[in-house]
Write a protein that holds these residues in place. Structure first.
Motif, PDB file in Angstrom:
ATOM      1  N   PHE A  49       3.993  -6.138 -11.938  1.00 15.33           N
ATOM      2  CA  PHE A  49       2.933  -5.761 -11.335  1.00 15.33           C
ATOM      3  C   PHE A  49       3.049  -4.195 -11.245  1.00 15.33           C
ATOM      4  O   PHE A  49       1.859  -3.473 -11.330  1.00 15.33           O
ATOM      5  N   GLY A  89       3.322  -4.727  -1.815  1.00 15.44           N
ATOM      6  CA  GLY A  89       4.537  -4.421  -2.576  1.00 15.44           C
ATOM      7  C   GLY A  89       4.252  -3.422  -3.663  1.00 15.44           C
ATOM      8  O   GLY A  89       5.262  -2.429  -3.942  1.00 15.44           O
ATOM      9  N   ILE A  90       3.210  -3.626  -4.394  1.00 20.78           N
ATOM     10  CA  ILE A  90       2.885  -2.583  -5.456  1.00 20.78           C
ATOM     11  C   ILE A  90       2.769  -1.374  -4.822  1.00 20.78           C
ATOM     12  O   ILE A  90       3.080  -0.192  -5.491  1.00 20.78           O
ATOM     13  N   TYR A  97      11.117  -5.921   0.346  1.00 22.29           N
ATOM     14  CA  TYR A  97       9.835  -6.218   0.187  1.00 22.29           C
ATOM     15  C   TYR A  97       9.261  -6.759   1.504  1.00 22.29           C
ATOM     16  O   TYR A  97      10.215  -7.124   2.498  1.00 22.29           O
ATOM     17  N   HIS A 151       8.765 -10.495 -11.459  1.00 23.28           N
ATOM     18  CA  HIS A 151       6.982 -10.485 -11.473  1.00 23.28           C
ATOM     19  C   HIS A 151       6.578  -9.188 -10.759  1.00 23.28           C
ATOM     20  O   HIS A 151       5.601  -8.662 -11.340  1.00 23.28           O
ATOM     21  N   ASN A 152       7.484  -8.626  -9.582  1.00 19.33           N
ATOM     22  CA  ASN A 152       6.773  -7.465  -8.962  1.00 19.33           C
ATOM     23  C   ASN A 152       7.217  -6.292 -10.209  1.00 19.33           C
ATOM     24  O   ASN A 152       6.347  -5.275  -9.987  1.00 19.33           O
ATOM     25  N   SER A 182       1.627  -9.311  -2.240  1.00 17.49           N
ATOM     26  CA  SER A 182       1.841  -8.749  -3.607  1.00 17.49           C
ATOM     27  C   SER A 182       1.351  -7.310  -3.889  1.00 17.49           C
ATOM     28  O   SER A 182       1.970  -6.368  -4.298  1.00 17.49           O
ATOM     29  N   HIS A 242       6.036   0.113  -3.861  1.00 21.58           N
ATOM     30  CA  HIS A 242       6.741   0.281  -5.248  1.00 21.58           C
ATOM     31  C   HIS A 242       6.237   1.768  -5.737  1.00 21.58           C
ATOM     32  O   HIS A 242       7.321   2.320  -6.481  1.00 21.58           O
ATOM     33  N   TYR A 299       3.056 -13.749  -1.177  1.00 22.54           N
ATOM     34  CA  TYR A 299       2.407 -13.512  -2.375  1.00 22.54           C
ATOM     35  C   TYR A 299       0.830 -13.366  -2.427  1.00 22.54           C
ATOM     36  O   TYR A 299       0.460 -12.386  -1.796  1.00 22.54           O
ATOM     37  N   LEU A 330      14.050  -3.954  -7.887  1.00 26.09           N
ATOM     38  CA  LEU A 330      13.461  -4.933  -6.976  1.00 26.09           C
ATOM     39  C   LEU A 330      13.992  -6.232  -6.745  1.00 26.09           C
ATOM     40  O   LEU A 330      14.424  -6.857  -8.025  1.00 26.09           O
TER      41      LEU A 330
END
Length: 336
Positions: A200, A164-165, A142, A196-197, A161, A168, A238, A104
């Motif tokens: 997560f 993104g999760i 992203y 931080h991703n 966010s 991913h 975010y 990432l």
């Protein structure tokens, strides 16, 4: 929920409170922290949507050969109407199914191109370096960076966010669909935004067996002390509810990184936390590690599964620390 649990989630410690938390660690306490962290983070990010059970469709767009790996430019279908631009790096001459990594990128316009070794800072070409070590790597863009112009908010998301999760998690699905990949040996690595991703993703997906997070977090309290408030966490890329619903205040946001570090166990965890990182105060990182380490040691019996490096640098992922991170991944993802 008792006071100890709340302290660990919030990340606000006095010496006596930290001693109490370390003395009362248990599997029940870890389960409470994980449940509360998941509830709190979804209050801010939105609920995890139901994902398709089938492997994503993948479109191959171009192929680039290097001496040690093949780099494919692809798009994969995260959900109906959304094709995520990505690179897929596949090592050559694999004799057995390989370990794989979701890689990432940081907040940068070059996005996946940097992480894949095509542009930007060579110090952040970790997908290229891992592919050269024999890992299959996927590197997605992203939302709102690189070639990814899918607007999560126009499609019902309340945070980038969470989108993104989802993307991913679907990247893991892509990796597990490949004949070159051992589906039980998958990790995640990221720097800054990617740092931080990475956490997560591991929080929401137990298929992640090892995590490398570089310059990716501090406690919300320390972040607010450095920046005045949490507005930086509430931007479009975010979690906007940090601003709109929680007043940019660390006292009101219902999750924090000490709880996340505990909740991602038993995944192996490597942290790069530079002493002079102006984005993420190292004192807050140390508080998070102090909260999580007793759980790794006393509850999960995984003392060696958490490693932290504190280089004397700024917001960087130094070469010597990357090498330590790769050896850490080798230890936990490569077959003996």
């Amino acid at each position: 929920m008792n006071r100890c649990t709340l302290i660990l989630i919030a990340g606000f410690f006095t010496a006596s409170e930290l001693a109490q938390a370390q003395a009362t660690t248990s599997m029940a306490e870890a389960s409470k922290i994980r449940a509360q962290t998941l509830r709190g983070i979804q209050e801010v990010m939105g609920k995890t949507p139901a994902l398709p059970s089938s492997s994503p469709e993948v479109i191959r767009q171009s192929i680039d050969d290097t001496p040690l790996f093949t780099r494919l430019k692809i798009s994969y279908q995260s959900e109906p109407g959304d094709w995520v631009p990505a690179y897929l790096l596949i090592p050559k001459k694999l004799k057995n199914k390989a370990a794989a990594m979701v890689c990432l990128h940081q907040t940068a316009s070059v996005a996946k191109r940097e992480t894949a070794g095509l542009d930007g800072d060579p110090g952040l070409w970790y997908a290229k370096e891992l592919a050269e070590r024999g890992y299959v790597c996927i590197v997605p863009d992203y939302p709102f960076l690189g070639e990814n112009q899918f607007d999560p908010y126009a499609h019902g998301y309340i945070s980038c966010s969470m989108k993104g999760i989802v993307n991913h998690m679907r990247a893991i699905d892509v990796l597990q669909s490949l004949p070159e990949v051992d589906p039980d040996r998958i990790g995640v690595i990221g720097h800054s935004l990617g740092g931080h991703n990475a956490l997560f993703l591991a929080l929401f997906d137990s298929r992640i067996k090892a995590i490398v997070t570089s310059c990716g977090f501090t406690t919300f309290r320390k972040y607010a002390e450095s920046n005045g408030d949490l507005a930086g966490w509430g931007g479009t890329r975010y979690m906007p509810k940090i601003v709109s619903d929680f007043g940019k205040s660390p006292d009101r946001v219902p999750f924090d990184f000490p709880g996340i570090l505990i909740a991602v166990a038993p995944a192996a965890l490597f942290v790069n936390a530079p002493i002079n990182d102006s984005n993420f105060d190292v004192k807050g990182v140390r508080e998070c590690i102090s909260a999580a380490s007793p759980f790794y040691k006393n509850v999960f019996h995984l003392r060696k599964k958490i490693q932290v490096e504190y280089p004397m640098t700024a917001h960087e992922f130094p070469a010597d620390v990357r090498k330590k991170a790769y050896r850490f991944l080798d230890r936990w993802l490569l077959k003996k």
